[in-house]
Every structure is written in C-alpha cells, then in structure tokens.
Design a protein around this motif. Structure first.
Motif, PDB file in Angstrom:
ATOM      1  N   LYS A 100       0.592  -1.228  -0.054  1.00 29.68           N
ATOM      2  CA  LYS A 100      -0.099   0.189  -0.187  1.00 29.68           C
ATOM      3  C   LYS A 100       0.888   1.194  -0.086  1.00 29.68           C
ATOM      4  CE  LYS A 100      -4.210  -1.566   1.738  1.00 29.68           C
ATOM      5  NZ  LYS A 100      -5.397  -1.383   2.987  1.00 29.68           N
ATOM      6  N   ASN A 101       1.930   1.148   0.380  1.00 33.67           N
ATOM      7  CA  ASN A 101       3.075   2.306   0.475  1.00 33.67           C
ATOM      8  C   ASN A 101       4.211   2.370  -0.448  1.00 33.67           C
ATOM      9  OD1 ASN A 101       4.959   4.226   1.603  1.00 33.67           O
ATOM     10  ND2 ASN A 101       3.997   4.214   3.701  1.00 33.67           N
ATOM     11  N   GLU A 102       4.009   3.046  -1.425  1.00 35.83           N
ATOM     12  CA  GLU A 102       5.120   3.151  -2.324  1.00 35.83           C
ATOM     13  C   GLU A 102       6.552   3.407  -1.895  1.00 35.83           C
ATOM     14  OE1 GLU A 102       6.256   4.873  -6.670  1.00 35.83           O
ATOM     15  OE2 GLU A 102       4.084   4.903  -6.326  1.00 35.83           O
ATOM     16  N   ALA A 103       6.552   4.351  -1.086  1.00 36.74           N
ATOM     17  CA  ALA A 103       7.902   4.731  -0.625  1.00 36.74           C
ATOM     18  C   ALA A 103       8.466   3.709   0.431  1.00 36.74           C
ATOM     19  CB  ALA A 103       7.471   6.124   0.297  1.00 36.74           C
ATOM     20  N   TYR A 104       7.717   2.900   1.106  1.00 36.59           N
ATOM     21  CA  TYR A 104       8.222   1.881   2.019  1.00 36.59           C
ATOM     22  C   TYR A 104       8.621   0.882   1.054  1.00 36.59           C
ATOM     23  CZ  TYR A 104       7.638  -1.787   5.430  1.00 36.59           C
ATOM     24  OH  TYR A 104       8.227  -2.925   6.257  1.00 36.59           O
ATOM     25  N   ARG A 105       7.664   0.482   0.057  1.00 36.44           N
ATOM     26  CA  ARG A 105       8.107  -0.407  -0.796  1.00 36.44           C
ATOM     27  C   ARG A 105       9.461  -0.252  -1.575  1.00 36.44           C
ATOM     28  NH1 ARG A 105       3.705  -1.075  -3.146  1.00 36.44           N
ATOM     29  NH2 ARG A 105       4.035   0.700  -4.679  1.00 36.44           N
ATOM     30  N   ARG A 106       9.796   0.981  -1.909  1.00 36.64           N
ATOM     31  CA  ARG A 106      10.973   1.279  -2.592  1.00 36.64           C
ATOM     32  C   ARG A 106      12.093   1.238  -1.631  1.00 36.64           C
ATOM     33  NH1 ARG A 106       8.360   5.616  -5.034  1.00 36.64           N
ATOM     34  NH2 ARG A 106       9.099   7.108  -3.377  1.00 36.64           N
ATOM     35  N   ALA A 107      11.963   1.558  -0.277  1.00 41.06           N
ATOM     36  CA  ALA A 107      13.058   1.585   0.874  1.00 41.06           C
ATOM     37  C   ALA A 107      13.324  -0.117   0.978  1.00 41.06           C
ATOM     38  CB  ALA A 107      12.437   2.164   1.845  1.00 41.06           C
ATOM     39  N   VAL A 108      12.217  -0.720   1.168  1.00 41.80           N
ATOM     40  CA  VAL A 108      12.320  -2.208   1.402  1.00 41.80           C
ATOM     41  C   VAL A 108      13.224  -2.923   0.278  1.00 41.80           C
ATOM     42  CG1 VAL A 108      11.388  -4.511   1.669  1.00 41.80           C
ATOM     43  CG2 VAL A 108      10.707  -2.635   2.893  1.00 41.80           C
ATOM     44  N   ASP A 109      12.779  -2.606  -1.094  1.00 43.70           N
ATOM     45  CA  ASP A 109      13.435  -3.250  -2.209  1.00 43.70           C
ATOM     46  C   ASP A 109      14.873  -2.719  -2.244  1.00 43.70           C
ATOM     47  OD1 ASP A 109      11.225  -4.353  -2.795  1.00 43.70           O
ATOM     48  OD2 ASP A 109      10.464  -3.143  -4.310  1.00 43.70           O
ATOM     49  N   ASP A 110      14.986  -1.349  -1.755  1.00 41.68           N
ATOM     50  CA  ASP A 110      16.765  -0.997  -2.028  1.00 41.68           C
ATOM     51  C   ASP A 110      17.475  -1.720  -0.838  1.00 41.68           C
ATOM     52  OD1 ASP A 110      16.008   1.021  -3.765  1.00 41.68           O
ATOM     53  OD2 ASP A 110      16.181   2.454  -2.452  1.00 41.68           O
ATOM     54  N   VAL A 111      16.793  -1.824   0.280  1.00 40.90           N
ATOM     55  CA  VAL A 111      17.754  -2.581   1.228  1.00 40.90           C
ATOM     56  C   VAL A 111      17.925  -4.057   0.721  1.00 40.90           C
ATOM     57  CG1 VAL A 111      17.732  -3.762   3.687  1.00 40.90           C
ATOM     58  CG2 VAL A 111      17.002  -1.409   3.364  1.00 40.90           C
ATOM     59  N   ILE A 112      17.020  -4.738   0.200  1.00 42.19           N
ATOM     60  CA  ILE A 112      17.120  -6.163  -0.224  1.00 42.19           C
ATOM     61  C   ILE A 112      18.216  -6.096  -1.424  1.00 42.19           C
ATOM     62  CG2 ILE A 112      16.099  -7.732  -1.595  1.00 42.19           C
ATOM     63  CD1 ILE A 112      13.457  -7.146   0.178  1.00 42.19           C
ATOM     64  N   ARG A 113      17.993  -5.173  -2.202  1.00 42.62           N
ATOM     65  CA  ARG A 113      19.025  -5.168  -3.402  1.00 42.62           C
ATOM     66  C   ARG A 113      20.456  -4.755  -2.650  1.00 42.62           C
ATOM     67  NH1 ARG A 113      15.875  -3.160  -6.661  1.00 42.62           N
ATOM     68  NH2 ARG A 113      15.540  -1.023  -5.613  1.00 42.62           N
ATOM     69  N   GLN A 114      20.537  -3.823  -1.872  1.00 41.33           N
ATOM     70  CA  GLN A 114      22.077  -3.603  -1.209  1.00 41.33           C
ATOM     71  C   GLN A 114      22.519  -4.972  -0.686  1.00 41.33           C
ATOM     72  OE1 GLN A 114      21.462  -0.308   1.189  1.00 41.33           O
ATOM     73  NE2 GLN A 114      21.370   1.210  -0.403  1.00 41.33           N
ATOM     74  N   GLN A 115      21.840  -5.850   0.106  1.00 40.34           N
ATOM     75  CA  GLN A 115      22.229  -6.963   0.711  1.00 40.34           C
ATOM     76  C   GLN A 115      22.713  -7.859  -0.337  1.00 40.34           C
ATOM     77  OE1 GLN A 115      19.058  -8.062   3.274  1.00 40.34           O
ATOM     78  NE2 GLN A 115      19.628  -6.624   5.009  1.00 40.34           N
ATOM     79  N   GLY A 116      21.886  -7.934  -1.312  1.00 41.80           N
ATOM     80  CA  GLY A 116      22.427  -8.920  -2.248  1.00 41.80           C
ATOM     81  C   GLY A 116      23.671  -8.599  -3.088  1.00 41.80           C
ATOM     82  N   ASP A 117      23.800  -7.288  -3.293  1.00 40.06           N
ATOM     83  CA  ASP A 117      25.014  -6.808  -3.819  1.00 40.06           C
ATOM     84  C   ASP A 117      26.316  -6.945  -3.102  1.00 40.06           C
ATOM     85  OD1 ASP A 117      23.873  -5.821  -5.978  1.00 40.06           O
ATOM     86  OD2 ASP A 117      23.564  -3.741  -5.238  1.00 40.06           O
ATOM     87  N   ASP A 118      25.759  -7.044  -1.480  1.00 39.50           N
ATOM     88  CA  ASP A 118      26.992  -7.273  -0.527  1.00 39.50           C
ATOM     89  C   ASP A 118      27.484  -8.778  -0.534  1.00 39.50           C
ATOM     90  OD1 ASP A 118      27.047  -4.610   0.152  1.00 39.50           O
ATOM     91  OD2 ASP A 118      25.893  -4.887   1.791  1.00 39.50           O
TER      92      ASP A 118
END
Length: 124
Positions: free
Chosen positions: A105-123
């Motif tokens: 429901k919250n696009e800003a929250y979704r982007r933040a979660v997706d960014d964290v997951i993407r960063q963790q994958g890069d690490d």
C-alpha cells in the motif's frame, strides 16, 4: 494428496502438501499456487495447519503475504479461513500480514525495502 471440499469451501491440509514445517519460500509457493485462483474467483479457502510444528516468515511471506498485492485485508479475512494454527504461527502470520499490507500500500516503504534487499544482495 487431495483437496477436500466442505460445501463450497476448498479445504487444504497444509501438512499433506509441504510436511510438518512451514519454513521456506518454496513451501509457501506451493500453498500460494493452491489457493490463489480460488481466492481470485471469490471462493473461500480453508488452510488447516494441523500437525505443523515450525513456522517462519519466508513461508508466510510467499503463501499469504503476497496475496495482499491483489486482495485487501478485508477480502482475505472473509475468504481465507485459517484453522489449527499455533500461537507461534499466529504471531508470525500477524507480522507478515502487517508488513505485507504496508509494503503493497505504501510506495515509499516498498522502494525502501526493495533498496535494502538489493543492497544486501550486492554485498553477498
């Protein structure tokens, strides 16, 4: 493995499909695939968790949390009947539903979660 029906309600004994533990995303995907079409057709589903001893959020994220992309919490409360879920399972499911509802429901929250997951994958 069979699906049974009680009137118009499709009943699924989860243990028959994934075993005694609800842990992995793959297990969650099996349950999601069993229930999605019926829910989309506005048909009730009963998930019976009898005999399940261990629960983890990856399972519930895929099996149920993902449903909040296409269904409101109210629709799920009406159509998805959860039976014989231990208090631990209920606690995990409650957190997953709250997080999933906010995620979808919250696009800003979704982007933040997706960014964290993407960063963790890069690490990794």
């Amino acid at each position: 493995m069979t699906l049974s029906f009680k009137g118009e309600i499709k009943m699924i004994l989860v243990k028959e499909f994934i075993g005694a533990n609800c842990i992995t995303m793959e297990q969650g995907e099996k349950i999601y695939q069993l229930i999605y079409a019926s829910l989309k057709d506005n048909k009730s589903i009963e998930l019976d968790f009898s005999g399940i001893g261990v629960f983890a959020s990856p399972f519930f994220n895929v099996a149920i949390g993902r449903l909040l992309k296409d269904f409101s919490r109210e629709q799920l409360n009406r159509l998805l009947i959860i039976k014989n879920l231990s208090s631990t399972g209920r606690d995990v499911l409650k957190v997953v539903i709250e997080n999933s509802e906010q995620y979808f429901k919250n696009e800003a929250y979704r982007r933040a979660v997706d960014d964290v997951i993407r960063q963790q994958g890069d690490d990794i």
